[in-house]
Enzyme design. Sequence first.
Site, PDB file in Angstrom:
ATOM      1  N   HIS A 191      36.430  34.062  34.480  1.00  0.00           N
ATOM      2  CA  HIS A 191      35.990  35.249  33.742  1.00  0.00           C
ATOM      3  C   HIS A 191      36.592  35.265  32.334  1.00  0.00           C
ATOM      4  CE1 HIS A 191      34.231  36.871  37.374  1.00  0.00           C
ATOM      5  NE2 HIS A 191      33.979  38.041  36.800  1.00  0.00           N
TER       6      HIS A 191
ATOM      7  N   HIS B  48      43.565  36.910  39.807  1.00  0.00           N
ATOM      8  CA  HIS B  48      44.379  35.972  39.037  1.00  0.00           C
ATOM      9  C   HIS B  48      45.690  36.638  38.658  1.00  0.00           C
ATOM     10  CE1 HIS B  48      40.950  33.222  38.421  1.00  0.00           C
ATOM     11  NE2 HIS B  48      40.231  34.298  38.189  1.00  0.00           N
TER      12      HIS B  48
END
Length: 327
Positions: free
Chosen positions: A177, A251
């Site tokens: 992303h 993450h």
Amino acid sequence: MVPPRPTSGVVDPSGGIVGSFSRFWQRTYASDHIGFVLLLVGYLLLQFFVEPFHRMFSLNDLRIAFPHAEVERVPLLNDFIYALFLPLGVLILANLATHAPPHKHHVTVLGLAISLILASFLTDVIKNAVGRPRPDLLARCVPRPDTPRDVLVTIDVCTQTDHHTLHDGWRSFPSGHSSFAFAGLGYLSLFLAGQMRIFAHGGGGGGGGGASAGDKVEKLVRGDLLRALLCGAPLLGATMIAISRCQDYRHDVYDVCVGGLLGWTVAYWSYRRYWPRLGSWRCEEPYAGPLGAQDVVGRNGYGRVRDEEEGLGQGRNVGIDLGVLSN
């Protein structure tokens, strides 16, 4: 009179199929388009046929014990909207508003497309090779109840039946992303900075009052904070997308920082392939490109070399430093 030598079986490099292909290759953006298609195919192959390296893990590792967010703050579709469709729309509208020639439209969109697909391809190659567990790996894995907690175990202890949910748990580094967001929105930021001449030097109005043209432009640019903030807004958006990945426990900070740096580097590399540096006084105009990509050189401004640049730019549409102008 000596008769001409037979030419059967001899390929003339200046003509025939080879010559036509060579001219087509050199005078068009064919290599860029073919390269884009190859990157796209490679990315799709990685998505559908390549599984990541599965690093061993321990059930006692709190770094991978975060909950799995079923609803993401920025789903994949929204990432495409923010980093692909939104920049694309702004780029097209900006070029339409300035009555840009077809060449400028072409390289603007091509640069964005290459930035996004190259960043995505590199990110997935690294993801699959590193195989770093996500912060929510244990929630994805659903290990067997009898799994020992004080030793390293493998994916074999997982009971998760959803293939994508399980294997995607080893694609933490770097953040896709983040790299995608900075590749698209970072390219948009560079484009806006070039079109608004945020960092441009030279090319201002005539000097007067003891101040040179370059001095006037520098004072104007340094005082125009609103334009600078507008150009930096896409980077803020990309940063917020990256932060959302930490909030969703997809993450950690290390993943999103490296992903963002990767996306920004690719965006800058892709931008500079078609545009002069931002400090150039012609930064709002792309490079001329292959001769065959132009209608008639110098006829309609499409890839035209300005009169004042001839002899200094060696036939290229590039920026000229103030030091050159003052000599």
